[in-house]
Design a protein around this motif. Structure first.
Motif, PDB file in Angstrom:
ATOM      1  N   LEU A 151       1.022  -1.165   0.086  1.00  0.00           N
ATOM      2  CA  LEU A 151       0.162   0.081  -0.010  1.00  0.00           C
ATOM      3  C   LEU A 151       0.751   1.261   0.124  1.00  0.00           C
ATOM      4  O   LEU A 151       0.602   1.924  -0.847  1.00  0.00           O
ATOM      5  CB  LEU A 151      -0.920  -0.059   1.200  1.00  0.00           C
ATOM      6  CG  LEU A 151      -1.858   1.212   1.390  1.00  0.00           C
ATOM      7  CD1 LEU A 151      -3.239   1.024   0.390  1.00  0.00           C
ATOM      8  CD2 LEU A 151      -2.405   1.297   2.728  1.00  0.00           C
ATOM      9  N   ASP A 152       1.821   1.146   1.020  1.00  0.00           N
ATOM     10  CA  ASP A 152       2.755   2.504   0.906  1.00  0.00           C
ATOM     11  C   ASP A 152       3.670   2.533  -0.264  1.00  0.00           C
ATOM     12  O   ASP A 152       3.925   3.642  -0.784  1.00  0.00           O
ATOM     13  CB  ASP A 152       3.353   2.214   2.167  1.00  0.00           C
ATOM     14  CG  ASP A 152       2.642   2.678   3.551  1.00  0.00           C
ATOM     15  OD1 ASP A 152       1.923   3.184   3.445  1.00  0.00           O
ATOM     16  OD2 ASP A 152       3.355   2.017   4.770  1.00  0.00           O
ATOM     17  N   ALA A 153       3.838   1.386  -0.731  1.00  0.00           N
ATOM     18  CA  ALA A 153       4.934   1.438  -1.911  1.00  0.00           C
ATOM     19  C   ALA A 153       4.320   1.973  -3.167  1.00  0.00           C
ATOM     20  O   ALA A 153       4.750   2.679  -3.908  1.00  0.00           O
ATOM     21  CB  ALA A 153       5.639   0.110  -2.115  1.00  0.00           C
ATOM     22  N   VAL A 154       2.893   1.490  -3.309  1.00  0.00           N
ATOM     23  CA  VAL A 154       2.233   2.061  -4.510  1.00  0.00           C
ATOM     24  C   VAL A 154       1.795   3.557  -4.495  1.00  0.00           C
ATOM     25  O   VAL A 154       2.164   4.345  -5.448  1.00  0.00           O
ATOM     26  CB  VAL A 154       0.896   1.226  -4.614  1.00  0.00           C
ATOM     27  CG1 VAL A 154      -0.020   1.818  -5.796  1.00  0.00           C
ATOM     28  CG2 VAL A 154       1.127  -0.284  -5.025  1.00  0.00           C
ATOM     29  N   ALA A 155       1.530   3.900  -3.063  1.00  0.00           N
ATOM     30  CA  ALA A 155       1.292   5.359  -2.900  1.00  0.00           C
ATOM     31  C   ALA A 155       2.629   6.320  -3.158  1.00  0.00           C
ATOM     32  O   ALA A 155       2.612   7.426  -3.528  1.00  0.00           O
ATOM     33  CB  ALA A 155       0.837   5.692  -1.379  1.00  0.00           C
ATOM     34  N   ALA A 156       3.677   5.678  -2.705  1.00  0.00           N
ATOM     35  CA  ALA A 156       5.079   6.547  -2.986  1.00  0.00           C
ATOM     36  C   ALA A 156       5.627   6.240  -4.491  1.00  0.00           C
ATOM     37  O   ALA A 156       6.514   6.965  -4.882  1.00  0.00           O
ATOM     38  CB  ALA A 156       6.201   5.833  -2.231  1.00  0.00           C
TER      39      ALA A 156
END
Length: 351
Positions: free
Chosen positions: A89-94
């Motif tokens: 989730l964080d990796a896609v957002a970043a």
């Protein structure tokens, strides 16, 4: 492809006129004339490279490339290839990843609604019910209300299948769960089995086989029938429930929201249509594997497959509903999801 196109038009426009269908087909099939931008993305999945779902997701990426005339190329990576499963989730957002295909329950620590939507234990009697709810019952809109503030957008929902229930003791009615030592991870499924009278045991998935073998547990919330059978679970848990009655995980196909917002309409339509097609393909192919394993298991006189009666499934669903009500109080999204699902199930006589 045309069948998927029709489904996508009905789903995303709500219009069934010939003009609308022809317009959508022309839009998707004339992509290169509309825009020349090309995209290369990396999506991480929640499976290892050897699992059937991984191959289905790779085929989806190839289909997107074909439908977009090469304008979109997606590399599909197995779980853990870039980041752990609970960090996509964080990796896609970043922008480290451009998207993922995963069970939203991994992100329950960020918001309990991810766990509730990702696997509403006891709700679904069939994966097609879940897909119908997500596509036409308001589920996708609620999920996007949840995920978009985190910088992602749901292209579409898919599902694996109902998880089987391998058990050493026959479960022919819900009352048979009383006192049963069931492997269940902490959270909703653990609490629902407790409410049904079972004695949940929190164990990692890696310990299910040996725990069944040694009698540490009597049954397990684990995975689908074909995988349970292939791993030899039924040597020790010879009364499996199939089709399952408790767990059906969602597969969320999410993309970075900034990328999504910048895409031309024809590529958005291609992505939505392709995910719809993959969702139904995944259900069908995984069911084929289950049915093959069931046929094999039926040849073994020591394995006794039990199909829990419909009235008992409804009983379990209403026990589960007590825990859904508890989760509904956690925040606005969990409340909206609870109200929406209960309305859907009641309207279809499933409660």
């Amino acid at each position: 492809m045309i069948g998927s196109m029709v489904h996508s038009v009905l789903k995303h426009t709500g219009k069934a006129s010939l003009a609308a269908l022809a317009g959508a087909a022309a839009l998707a099939l004339s992509g290169p004339a509309l825009a020349q931008a090309k995209y290369a993305w990396t999506f991480q999945t929640s499976e290892t490279a050897g699992e059937p779902q991984f191959k289905i997701k790779q085929d989806w990426a190839k289909n997107v490339e074909t439908m977009s005339s090469g304008r979109i190329k997606i590399e599909i990576l197995p779980t853990g290839a870039v980041v752990p499963a609970n960090q996509t989730l964080d990796a896609v957002a970043a922008g480290i990843l451009q998207g993922h295909l995963t069970d939203p329950s991994y992100f329950s620590g960020k918001n309990p609604a991810f766990g509730m939507i990702g696997n509403l234990v006891g709700a679904w009697g069939d994966p097609l019910e879940f897909l119908d709810y997500m596509n036409f019952g308001g589920g996708e809109a609620i999920y996007n209300k949840l995920v978009e503030p985190y910088g992602l957008h749901l292209i579409g929902a898919a599902a694996t299948g109902l998880e089987s229930f391998p058990t050493k003791k026959p479960i022919r009615k819900i009352d048979d769960l009383k006192g049963l030592k069931v492997r269940a991870p902490e959270g909703m499924v653990y609490d629902i089995f407790s409410k049904a009278g079972a004695a949940p045991v929190n164990l990692p998935g890696s310990e299910v086989y040996t725990s069944l073998e040694k009698g540490v547990i009597d049954a397990a919330d684990y995975t689908v029938f074909a995988t349970n059978h292939a791993q030899g679970m039924h040597k020790f848990a010879s009364y499996p429930s199939y089709p399952g009655f408790h767990s059906l995980p969602m597969v969320a196909v999410d993309i970075n929201k900034q990328i999504w917002d910048g895409l031309p309409p024809d590529l958005k339509a291609i992505l939505q249509t392709s995910v719809d097609a993959m969702a139904y393909e995944m259900v069908a192919k995984l069911k084929q594997l289950d049915l093959k394993a069931v046929a094999e298991a039926k040849k073994d006189p020591n394995i006794h497959i039990i199909d829990l009666p419909q009235e008992e499934r409804v009983k379990f669903r209403n026990i589960a509903k007590q825990e859904w009500e508890t989760w509904a109080k956690k925040n606005q999204v969990t409340k909206e999801f609870y109200d929406s699902v209960v309305q859907y199930l009641n309207a279809r006589g499933l409660m």
